[in-house]
Design a protein around this motif. Structure first.
Motif, PDB file in Angstrom:
ATOM      1  N   THR A 120       0.868  -1.174   0.000  1.00  0.00           N
ATOM      2  CA  THR A 120       0.000   0.000   0.000  1.00  0.00           C
ATOM      3  C   THR A 120       0.904   1.222   0.000  1.00  0.00           C
ATOM      4  OG1 THR A 120      -0.163   0.025   2.440  1.00  0.00           O
ATOM      5  CG2 THR A 120      -1.866  -1.177   1.202  1.00  0.00           C
ATOM      6  N   TRP A 121       0.351   2.350  -0.433  1.00  0.00           N
ATOM      7  CA  TRP A 121       1.174   3.534  -0.653  1.00  0.00           C
ATOM      8  C   TRP A 121       1.644   4.159   0.667  1.00  0.00           C
ATOM      9  CZ3 TRP A 121      -0.907   8.912  -2.406  1.00  0.00           C
ATOM     10  CH2 TRP A 121       0.162   9.762  -2.689  1.00  0.00           C
ATOM     11  N   ARG A 122       0.741   4.777   1.393  1.00  0.00           N
ATOM     12  CA  ARG A 122       1.100   5.470   2.648  1.00  0.00           C
ATOM     13  C   ARG A 122       0.290   4.950   3.834  1.00  0.00           C
ATOM     14  NH1 ARG A 122       1.324  11.736   0.339  1.00  0.00           N
ATOM     15  NH2 ARG A 122       3.418  11.577  -0.594  1.00  0.00           N
ATOM     16  N   ASP A 123      -0.221   3.739   3.715  1.00  0.00           N
ATOM     17  CA  ASP A 123      -1.065   3.174   4.774  1.00  0.00           C
ATOM     18  C   ASP A 123      -0.258   2.403   5.815  1.00  0.00           C
ATOM     19  OD1 ASP A 123      -3.767   3.924   3.715  1.00  0.00           O
ATOM     20  OD2 ASP A 123      -3.041   2.755   2.017  1.00  0.00           O
ATOM     21  N   GLY A 124       1.039   2.220   5.584  1.00  0.00           N
ATOM     22  CA  GLY A 124       1.898   1.577   6.584  1.00  0.00           C
ATOM     23  C   GLY A 124       1.737   0.082   6.699  1.00  0.00           C
ATOM     24  N   VAL A 125       1.124  -0.559   5.694  1.00  0.00           N
ATOM     25  CA  VAL A 125       0.965  -2.017   5.749  1.00  0.00           C
ATOM     26  C   VAL A 125       1.212  -2.602   4.359  1.00  0.00           C
ATOM     27  CG1 VAL A 125      -0.668  -2.041   7.672  1.00  0.00           C
ATOM     28  CG2 VAL A 125      -1.527  -1.913   5.315  1.00  0.00           C
ATOM     29  N   VAL A 126       1.620  -3.886   4.369  1.00  0.00           N
ATOM     30  CA  VAL A 126       1.661  -4.682   3.152  1.00  0.00           C
ATOM     31  C   VAL A 126       0.679  -5.825   3.348  1.00  0.00           C
ATOM     32  CG1 VAL A 126       3.627  -6.025   4.024  1.00  0.00           C
ATOM     33  CG2 VAL A 126       3.148  -5.992   1.572  1.00  0.00           C
ATOM     34  N   LEU A 127      -0.032  -6.185   2.278  1.00  0.00           N
ATOM     35  CA  LEU A 127      -1.071  -7.206   2.359  1.00  0.00           C
ATOM     36  C   LEU A 127      -0.551  -8.536   1.851  1.00  0.00           C
ATOM     37  CD1 LEU A 127      -4.040  -5.133   0.875  1.00  0.00           C
ATOM     38  CD2 LEU A 127      -3.290  -5.239   3.263  1.00  0.00           C
ATOM     39  N   GLU A 128      -0.880  -9.604   2.579  1.00  0.00           N
ATOM     40  CA  GLU A 128      -0.550 -10.960   2.133  1.00  0.00           C
ATOM     41  C   GLU A 128      -1.847 -11.658   1.755  1.00  0.00           C
ATOM     42  OE1 GLU A 128       2.287 -14.384   3.879  1.00  0.00           O
ATOM     43  OE2 GLU A 128       0.376 -14.162   4.937  1.00  0.00           O
ATOM     44  N   TRP A 129      -1.981 -12.008   0.455  1.00  0.00           N
ATOM     45  CA  TRP A 129      -3.170 -12.660  -0.054  1.00  0.00           C
ATOM     46  C   TRP A 129      -2.917 -14.148  -0.264  1.00  0.00           C
ATOM     47  CZ3 TRP A 129      -7.579  -9.765  -0.733  1.00  0.00           C
ATOM     48  CH2 TRP A 129      -7.437  -8.376  -0.845  1.00  0.00           C
ATOM     49  N   ASP A 130      -3.964 -14.949  -0.081  1.00  0.00           N
ATOM     50  CA  ASP A 130      -3.913 -16.342  -0.490  1.00  0.00           C
ATOM     51  C   ASP A 130      -4.107 -16.377  -2.001  1.00  0.00           C
ATOM     52  OD1 ASP A 130      -4.180 -19.371   0.325  1.00  0.00           O
ATOM     53  OD2 ASP A 130      -5.784 -18.966  -1.124  1.00  0.00           O
ATOM     54  N   ARG A 131      -3.149 -16.967  -2.699  1.00  0.00           N
ATOM     55  CA  ARG A 131      -3.167 -16.919  -4.162  1.00  0.00           C
ATOM     56  C   ARG A 131      -4.348 -17.685  -4.768  1.00  0.00           C
ATOM     57  NH1 ARG A 131       1.921 -18.919  -7.887  1.00  0.00           N
ATOM     58  NH2 ARG A 131       0.973 -18.603  -9.945  1.00  0.00           N
ATOM     59  N   ALA A 132      -4.666 -18.839  -4.214  1.00  0.00           N
ATOM     60  CA  ALA A 132      -5.714 -19.677  -4.797  1.00  0.00           C
ATOM     61  C   ALA A 132      -7.096 -19.050  -4.662  1.00  0.00           C
ATOM     62  CB  ALA A 132      -5.691 -21.057  -4.160  1.00  0.00           C
ATOM     63  N   LEU A 145      -7.709 -15.779  -3.423  1.00  0.00           N
ATOM     64  CA  LEU A 145      -7.682 -14.314  -3.387  1.00  0.00           C
ATOM     65  C   LEU A 145      -8.370 -13.772  -2.137  1.00  0.00           C
ATOM     66  CD1 LEU A 145      -8.195 -13.045  -7.069  1.00  0.00           C
ATOM     67  CD2 LEU A 145      -6.077 -13.590  -5.849  1.00  0.00           C
ATOM     68  N   THR A 146      -8.135 -14.446  -1.015  1.00  0.00           N
ATOM     69  CA  THR A 146      -8.614 -13.943   0.272  1.00  0.00           C
ATOM     70  C   THR A 146      -7.429 -13.403   1.055  1.00  0.00           C
ATOM     71  OG1 THR A 146      -8.414 -16.154   1.249  1.00  0.00           O
ATOM     72  CG2 THR A 146     -10.575 -15.506   0.382  1.00  0.00           C
ATOM     73  N   LEU A 147      -7.696 -12.410   1.883  1.00  0.00           N
ATOM     74  CA  LEU A 147      -6.638 -11.740   2.630  1.00  0.00           C
ATOM     75  C   LEU A 147      -6.205 -12.584   3.820  1.00  0.00           C
ATOM     76  CD1 LEU A 147      -4.949  -9.134   2.822  1.00  0.00           C
ATOM     77  CD2 LEU A 147      -6.767  -8.191   4.279  1.00  0.00           C
ATOM     78  N   ARG A 148      -4.924 -12.884   3.916  1.00  0.00           N
ATOM     79  CA  ARG A 148      -4.383 -13.637   5.046  1.00  0.00           C
ATOM     80  C   ARG A 148      -4.059 -12.729   6.220  1.00  0.00           C
ATOM     81  NH1 ARG A 148       0.197 -17.896   2.730  1.00  0.00           N
ATOM     82  NH2 ARG A 148      -1.228 -19.414   1.777  1.00  0.00           N
ATOM     83  N   ARG A 149      -3.341 -11.635   5.942  1.00  0.00           N
ATOM     84  CA  ARG A 149      -2.923 -10.761   7.036  1.00  0.00           C
ATOM     85  C   ARG A 149      -2.412  -9.435   6.469  1.00  0.00           C
ATOM     86  NH1 ARG A 149       3.181 -12.644   8.834  1.00  0.00           N
ATOM     87  NH2 ARG A 149       3.813 -13.502   6.800  1.00  0.00           N
ATOM     88  N   GLU A 150      -2.291  -8.453   7.360  1.00  0.00           N
ATOM     89  CA  GLU A 150      -1.658  -7.177   7.065  1.00  0.00           C
ATOM     90  C   GLU A 150      -0.405  -7.072   7.925  1.00  0.00           C
ATOM     91  OE1 GLU A 150      -4.326  -3.898   7.562  1.00  0.00           O
ATOM     92  OE2 GLU A 150      -5.937  -4.835   6.386  1.00  0.00           O
ATOM     93  N   VAL A 151       0.723  -6.748   7.286  1.00  0.00           N
ATOM     94  CA  VAL A 151       2.007  -6.676   7.985  1.00  0.00           C
ATOM     95  C   VAL A 151       2.479  -5.224   7.971  1.00  0.00           C
ATOM     96  CG1 VAL A 151       4.403  -7.459   8.002  1.00  0.00           C
ATOM     97  CG2 VAL A 151       2.580  -9.024   7.293  1.00  0.00           C
ATOM     98  N   PRO A 152       2.833  -4.658   9.141  1.00  0.00           N
ATOM     99  CA  PRO A 152       3.309  -3.263   9.170  1.00  0.00           C
ATOM    100  C   PRO A 152       4.638  -3.114   8.437  1.00  0.00           C
ATOM    101  CG  PRO A 152       2.693  -4.042  11.372  1.00  0.00           C
ATOM    102  CD  PRO A 152       2.733  -5.249  10.490  1.00  0.00           C
TER     103      PRO A 152
END
Length: 258
Positions: free
Chosen positions: A106-118, A120-127
């Motif tokens: 993400t641009w300025r939201d302070g997190v990166v998103l980890e998606w399940d590839r198969a 396309l559901t969100l696993r977690r947000e990492v700072p």
């Protein structure tokens, strides 16, 4: 003794006047140009931030608050097969595939998103610290750009930062590094608000080639479009890439020639 001193002085003067070896001039960084091999449609509403082909699927991350998505496209037709919206008003940025997951900045939201590839559901947000712009993987590390002149390296499992390198061209810093593509040990980076793509040696940070893509999108179609942004290597394509931009109505299949 006097004769010896005079002889030594004469030798010194002769030495000063002799031609001294000079260091070889640094090799000129080549300028490449895209040779267009084909065109395919691209959604002109897609604010392209990430672009990568893996397993026969073209993945695209798009941006803008409230409109950001992660998408699966057909790399031959550009058709959207699946898409999922980012949570809330997150502003999506670069993406890369790592095994059974997809990382999306993400641009300025302070997190990166980890998606399940198969699914396309969100696993977690990492700072994360700093801004997120482009992202790719060299197979061992993730490589991130943040709008500065640095490439930052991250652990592909935890996203912990492992180090960084400053990017230079002929000794001068190159900033506004944006969407990234890791290919054969090199990193290709769009330079934001320009029609340039640079090839970077991640070990030294030195730019080893510059792609001049000016005029790739003709003026008629460029009028409603935004900047060049999006480069995806075509697996088995013998140096071919898919190249597009934010709000572009077309994606180009190209090869970079001198």
């Amino acid at each position: 003794m006097l004769r010896a001193l005079i002889a030594a002085a004469l030798l010194a003067v002769a030495g000063c006047g002799a031609t001294q070896p000079t260091a070889p001039a640094p090799a000129r960084v080549p300028t490449l140009h895209p040779e267009v091999l084909a065109e395919l449609p691209h959604d002109p509403s897609a604010f392209t931030q990430g672009f990568e082909i893996d397993g026969g699927i073209l993945y695209e991350g798009t941006g803008l608050e409230g409109r950001s998505q992660l998408r699966e496209l057909d790399p031959e037709t550009g058709a959207v097969a699946r898409s999922v919206a980012l949570p809330g008003a997150l502003f999506g940025e670069g993406i890369t595939v790592v095994g059974d997951r997809i990382w999306q900045l993400t641009w300025r939201d302070g997190v990166v998103l980890e998606w399940d590839r198969a699914s396309l559901t969100l696993r977690r947000e990492v700072p994360i610290e700093g801004e997120g712009w482009g992202l790719c993987t060299d197979g061992a590390r993730l490589v991130r750009s943040d709008g500065t002149d640095r490439l930052r390296f991250h652990d592909p499992g935890s996203f912990a930062e492992l180090g960084s390198v400053a990017v230079t061209l002929d000794g001068a810093p190159v900033d506004r590094l944006n969407e990234l593509e890791c290919v054969d040990g090199q990193v290709w980076a769009n330079v934001w608000q320009t029609d340039r793509i640079v090839r970077i040696d991640p070990a030294t940070g030195q730019v080893t080639a510059v792609v001049d893509a000016a005029g790739l999108l003709d003026p008629a179609r460029r009028a409603a479009a935004d900047v060049l942004n999006g480069i995806a290597a075509v697996p088995g394509g013998d140096g071919e890439f898919l190249v597009t931009g934010k709000l572009w109505p077309v994606t180009f299949r190209v090869r970079f020639d001198g």
